[in-house]
Motif scaffolding. Structure first.
Motif, PDB file in Angstrom:
ATOM      1  N   ALA A  15      38.827  36.848  48.245  1.00 36.27           N
ATOM      2  CA  ALA A  15      38.511  36.693  49.667  1.00 36.27           C
ATOM      3  C   ALA A  15      37.663  37.854  50.169  1.00 36.27           C
ATOM      4  N   LEU A  16      38.013  39.063  49.747  1.00 34.82           N
ATOM      5  CA  LEU A  16      37.249  40.239  50.167  1.00 34.82           C
ATOM      6  C   LEU A  16      35.841  40.214  49.573  1.00 34.82           C
ATOM      7  N   ALA A  17      35.739  39.773  48.319  1.00 38.03           N
ATOM      8  CA  ALA A  17      34.430  39.672  47.668  1.00 38.03           C
ATOM      9  C   ALA A  17      33.526  38.693  48.409  1.00 38.03           C
ATOM     10  N   ALA A  18      34.116  37.611  48.919  1.00 41.85           N
ATOM     11  CA  ALA A  18      33.317  36.613  49.654  1.00 41.85           C
ATOM     12  C   ALA A  18      32.717  37.202  50.920  1.00 41.85           C
ATOM     13  N   VAL A  19      33.390  38.194  51.483  1.00 38.67           N
ATOM     14  CA  VAL A  19      32.901  38.832  52.705  1.00 38.67           C
ATOM     15  C   VAL A  19      31.902  39.945  52.398  1.00 38.67           C
TER      16      VAL A  19
ATOM     17  N   ALA B 112      23.656  40.911  46.770  1.00 35.49           N
ATOM     18  CA  ALA B 112      22.842  40.205  45.776  1.00 35.49           C
ATOM     19  C   ALA B 112      23.139  40.692  44.357  1.00 35.49           C
ATOM     20  N   ASP B 113      23.360  41.998  44.185  1.00 34.17           N
ATOM     21  CA  ASP B 113      23.663  42.533  42.860  1.00 34.17           C
ATOM     22  C   ASP B 113      25.000  42.006  42.350  1.00 34.17           C
ATOM     23  N   ASP B 114      25.974  41.895  43.255  1.00 34.39           N
ATOM     24  CA  ASP B 114      27.282  41.364  42.863  1.00 34.39           C
ATOM     25  C   ASP B 114      27.156  39.923  42.382  1.00 34.39           C
ATOM     26  N   LEU B 115      26.412  39.120  43.141  1.00 35.64           N
ATOM     27  CA  LEU B 115      26.228  37.721  42.748  1.00 35.64           C
ATOM     28  C   LEU B 115      25.517  37.629  41.406  1.00 35.64           C
ATOM     29  N   SER B 116      24.545  38.514  41.195  1.00 35.59           N
ATOM     30  CA  SER B 116      23.820  38.518  39.929  1.00 35.59           C
ATOM     31  C   SER B 116      24.750  38.852  38.775  1.00 35.59           C
ATOM     32  N   ALA B 117      25.643  39.832  38.973  1.00 38.50           N
ATOM     33  CA  ALA B 117      26.583  40.218  37.925  1.00 38.50           C
ATOM     34  C   ALA B 117      27.545  39.083  37.606  1.00 38.50           C
ATOM     35  N   MET B 118      28.027  38.404  38.642  1.00 37.35           N
ATOM     36  CA  MET B 118      28.935  37.275  38.416  1.00 37.35           C
ATOM     37  C   MET B 118      28.219  36.124  37.716  1.00 37.35           C
ATOM     38  N   ALA B 119      26.999  35.835  38.151  1.00 36.52           N
ATOM     39  CA  ALA B 119      26.232  34.746  37.540  1.00 36.52           C
ATOM     40  C   ALA B 119      25.935  35.055  36.077  1.00 36.52           C
TER      41      ALA B 119
ATOM     42  N   ARG C 133      29.914  33.000  46.733  1.00 35.57           N
ATOM     43  CA  ARG C 133      28.493  32.933  47.105  1.00 35.57           C
ATOM     44  C   ARG C 133      28.322  32.318  48.492  1.00 35.57           C
ATOM     45  N   ALA C 134      29.176  31.360  48.830  1.00 36.82           N
ATOM     46  CA  ALA C 134      29.084  30.689  50.131  1.00 36.82           C
ATOM     47  C   ALA C 134      29.694  31.526  51.257  1.00 36.82           C
TER      48      ALA C 134
END
Length: 239
Positions: free
Chosen positions: A109-113, A117-124, A204-205
């Motif tokens: 939940a905290l990550a969603a907030v 962009a770097d975090d999303l890239s690492a997860m992807a 991401r959303a």
């Protein structure tokens, strides 16, 4: 079924802790690189990573990516630790999975907030590697743990990162067992991967409650794959 292991990790961790206590590795000095330790003890890089995390949790060393591990103290602190036999004790393992649900649900939940962009890239990136190694017994586990660590890092809260990394590494055998059970059932590995994807999409959303429930749902399914009995309330459905 769960199998006994982790003996190599325990043996190597105890030997290095003993060397630190004896002054072989003085306070302030750096431990040899992971590859050197792996060659010295005849173990894999994965075992050395587990050993490093265990020594760090005991307060003996400080480890930073790219900087190695520095000795902090000759004797360990008695802080929060998971029993070394956790992966073969079903009652304790179920309790830790309950803890993970609360912690990783909150982290998601905290990550969603807070994710950037770097975090999303690492997860992807972790997801792509995970999908490429769904049926691989070792790499699949590594990429599974990498994805969960990327979610923890997206909280931008070092305490979440440290505790969740510790729990995930201590539960490496349980994660490996759950993934092995999944590989034995047609289509289940892909279903497990979709649990990770659902979590990523919610983060991401920027939908914190959906991310929380996706994380809890994934861990409940993982516990089920380990045939653990959890008395956990059904998560409320959200739109």
């Amino acid at each position: 079924m769960l199998t006994k292991s982790l003996t190599l990790t325990e043996q190597v961790a105890r030997q290095i802790a003993s060397d630190i206590a004896d002054g072989v590795h003085p306070v302030g000095s750096k431990l040899p690189p992971g590859r050197v330790l792996a060659e010295r003890f005849g173990v894999s890089a994965a075992v050395i990573r587990e050993v490093t995390e265990r020594l760090r949790a005991q307060g003996l060393i400080q480890s930073r990516q790219g900087s190695g591990s520095t000795v902090l103290a000759r004797t360990g602190a008695q802080g929060f630790q998971v029993s070394t036999g956790i992966a073969v004790n079903r009652e304790q393992l179920a309790s830790v999975y309950e803890l993970r649900m609360e912690l990783e649900g909150g982290a998601a939940a905290l990550a969603a907030v807070r994710r950037n962009a770097d975090d999303l890239s690492a997860m992807a990136h972790a997801l792509a590697n995970l999908e490429a190694h769904l049926e691989h017994p070792e790499q699949g586990v590594e990429q599974d743990l990498s994805f969960h660590l990327a979610v923890a890092q997206a909280t931008h809260n070092s305490y979440y990162q440290d505790l969740l990394q510790y729990l995930n590494l201590q539960l490496r055998l349980a994660v490996s067992t759950a993934r092995a059970n999944s590989r034995q059932q047609d289509g289940l590995s892909a279903a497990v991967h979709q649990e990770h994807v659902a979590l990523f999409e919610a983060i991401r959303a920027r939908h914190p409650e959906r991310a929380r429930q996706a994380a809890i749902r994934h861990l409940k399914q993982a516990a089920s794959r380990l045939q653990l009995d959890l008395l956990f309330p059904t998560a409320p459905q959200t739109s």
